[in-house]
Design a protein around this motif. Structure first.
Motif, mmCIF file in Angstrom:
data_model
loop_
_atom_site.group_PDB
_atom_site.id
_atom_site.type_symbol
_atom_site.label_atom_id
_atom_site.label_comp_id
_atom_site.label_asym_id
_atom_site.label_seq_id
_atom_site.Cartn_x
_atom_site.Cartn_y
_atom_site.Cartn_z
ATOM 1 N N LEU A 152 35.589 27.804 44.610
ATOM 2 C CA LEU A 152 36.817 27.214 44.385
ATOM 3 C C LEU A 152 37.944 27.859 43.231
ATOM 4 O O LEU A 152 39.068 28.316 43.662
ATOM 5 N N LEU A 153 37.132 28.077 42.152
ATOM 6 C CA LEU A 153 37.625 28.716 41.244
ATOM 7 C C LEU A 153 38.072 30.200 41.341
ATOM 8 O O LEU A 153 39.164 30.712 41.028
ATOM 9 N N ASP A 154 37.103 30.748 42.057
ATOM 10 C CA ASP A 154 37.400 32.394 42.488
ATOM 11 C C ASP A 154 38.604 32.536 43.156
ATOM 12 O O ASP A 154 39.538 33.095 43.320
ATOM 13 N N ALA A 208 42.452 41.766 32.700
ATOM 14 C CA ALA A 208 43.453 41.826 33.633
ATOM 15 C C ALA A 208 44.558 40.711 33.599
ATOM 16 O O ALA A 208 45.711 41.300 33.708
ATOM 17 N N PRO A 209 44.313 39.455 33.532
ATOM 18 C CA PRO A 209 45.467 38.529 33.480
ATOM 19 C C PRO A 209 45.990 38.408 32.159
ATOM 20 O O PRO A 209 47.245 38.110 32.076
ATOM 21 N N PHE A 210 45.451 39.010 31.191
ATOM 22 C CA PHE A 210 45.749 38.932 29.869
ATOM 23 C C PHE A 210 46.974 39.922 29.804
ATOM 24 O O PHE A 210 47.844 39.613 29.273
ATOM 25 N N GLU A 222 50.887 34.242 35.426
ATOM 26 C CA GLU A 222 50.115 35.063 34.755
ATOM 27 C C GLU A 222 48.865 34.017 33.819
ATOM 28 O O GLU A 222 47.759 34.338 33.452
ATOM 29 N N PHE A 223 49.623 33.172 33.010
ATOM 30 C CA PHE A 223 48.716 32.400 32.076
ATOM 31 C C PHE A 223 47.869 31.659 32.944
ATOM 32 O O PHE A 223 46.668 31.188 32.293
ATOM 33 N N ILE A 224 48.266 31.001 34.166
ATOM 34 C CA ILE A 224 47.375 30.042 34.957
ATOM 35 C C ILE A 224 46.415 30.968 35.289
ATOM 36 O O ILE A 224 45.226 30.760 35.418
ATOM 37 N N ALA A 225 46.586 32.210 35.731
ATOM 38 C CA ALA A 225 45.428 33.101 36.170
ATOM 39 C C ALA A 225 44.482 33.437 35.187
ATOM 40 O O ALA A 225 43.257 33.435 35.347
ATOM 41 N N PHE A 226 44.929 33.512 34.082
ATOM 42 C CA PHE A 226 44.217 33.787 32.856
ATOM 43 C C PHE A 226 43.372 32.383 32.527
ATOM 44 O O PHE A 226 42.106 32.805 32.141
ATOM 45 N N VAL A 227 43.827 31.403 32.475
ATOM 46 C CA VAL A 227 43.150 30.295 32.464
ATOM 47 C C VAL A 227 42.121 29.924 33.472
ATOM 48 O O VAL A 227 40.762 29.646 33.067
ATOM 49 N N LEU A 228 42.482 30.241 34.634
ATOM 50 C CA LEU A 228 41.403 30.072 35.588
ATOM 51 C C LEU A 228 40.336 31.060 35.504
ATOM 52 O O LEU A 228 39.213 30.733 35.622
ATOM 53 N N ALA A 229 40.629 32.306 35.117
ATOM 54 C CA ALA A 229 39.474 33.331 34.783
ATOM 55 C C ALA A 229 38.517 32.936 33.625
ATOM 56 O O ALA A 229 37.318 32.811 33.940
ATOM 57 N N LYS A 236 32.930 30.578 32.366
ATOM 58 C CA LYS A 236 32.342 29.445 31.756
ATOM 59 C C LYS A 236 31.374 28.915 32.930
ATOM 60 O O LYS A 236 29.961 28.843 32.576
ATOM 61 N N VAL A 237 31.924 28.612 34.132
ATOM 62 C CA VAL A 237 31.085 27.902 35.192
ATOM 63 C C VAL A 237 30.197 29.095 35.560
ATOM 64 O O VAL A 237 28.912 28.665 35.964
ATOM 65 N N GLU A 238 30.445 30.146 35.796
ATOM 66 C CA GLU A 238 29.603 31.284 36.096
ATOM 67 C C GLU A 238 28.621 31.459 35.108
ATOM 68 O O GLU A 238 27.133 31.702 35.746
ATOM 69 N N ARG A 239 28.807 31.501 33.985
ATOM 70 C CA ARG A 239 27.678 31.694 32.890
ATOM 71 C C ARG A 239 26.594 30.557 33.065
ATOM 72 O O ARG A 239 25.475 30.548 32.882
#
Length: 232
Positions: free
Chosen positions: A36-38, A133-135, A200-207, A212-215
């Motif tokens: 979902l995050l992806d 990328a989003p940053f 872009e900020f939302i994309a950065f936060v989601l990334a 975090k969830v991925e790790r």
């Protein structure tokens, strides 16, 4: 990637893409959250990419109109102010910023199309792509807007936006520029560039959240597959 195996009762059981049993509801929940995050990050990235393309198209067209009409001016009847009294940097800033936004989001989308499992095999490679990328897109949109308003606030020089909006009610014949259209287009490009900043900020936060969830999921899946020292 999924495959099936038989448990101790001889019943086929589907294994998750992290090579652990599907009976692990906690891992299933984390995998669903990760997907979902992806998907959310991909949606924000795609939206930012489309907005960047529009900003680039509008700003680039404004520059094209200026160059085309400026080259046809005669010394005693110019549609534009002299070079000394005209600042072109705000429009150039929008073109440069939107170009960086497009490149950054294209890179981000390539990261999205890799499988979740392949990312987890090398988080060291995926991490800089996920964050940078989003940053870069966020900083590019922010700097472009800052440069635009700093230059546009000058009391001594006109910009493409200020000049075209000042003369927007003036009717001109071809090949002279249509100032009303240029004024509206310039404001539309700036408005989209402003909206790009929170996107872009939302994309950065989601990334960051996704990473975090991925790790956590990678560590949990590894722990599930690693036998306990007390049992070895």
């Amino acid at each position: 990637m999924s495959f099936t195996e038989k448990n101790h009762n001889g019943v086929a059981v589907s294994s998750s893409e992290f090579d652990v049993h599907s009976e692990d509801l906690h891992l299933q929940s984390k995998v669903r959250s990760l997907r979902l995050l992806d998907a959310a990050r991909a949606a924000a990235t795609t939206l930012a990419l489309l907005m960047g393309l529009v900003v680039l198209g509008i700003s680039g067209n404004s520059i094209y109109v200026y160059n085309r009409s400026h080259s046809t001016d005669v010394a005693w009847l110019s549609a534009w102010p002299s070079s000394a009294a005209f600042d072109f940097k705000p429009t150039v800033a929008l073109v440069a910023g939107s170009s960086l936004v497009i490149i950054a989001n294209l890179i981000a989308l390539t990261s999205h199309h890799t499988t979740i499992r392949s990312r987890m095999t090398d988080l060291r490679l995926h991490t800089p792509i996920t964050f940078s990328a989003p940053f870069v897109g966020f900083i590019s949109a922010l700097v472009a807007i800052i440069l635009f308003y700093v230059a546009d606030s000058s009391a001594t020089k006109d910009t493409l936006t200020s000049w075209s909006c000042r003369w927007r009610h003036l009717s001109t014949a071809s090949p002279a520029p249509k100032f009303a259209s240029l004024c509206s287009a310039s404001h539309a490009a700036v408005d989209l560039a402003i909206i790009l900043i929170p996107v872009e900020f939302i994309a950065f936060v989601l990334a960051g959240w996704e990473l975090k969830v991925e790790r956590y999921t990678a560590a949990y899946a590894h722990a599930r597959k690693t036998p306990s020292p007390a049992l070895s």
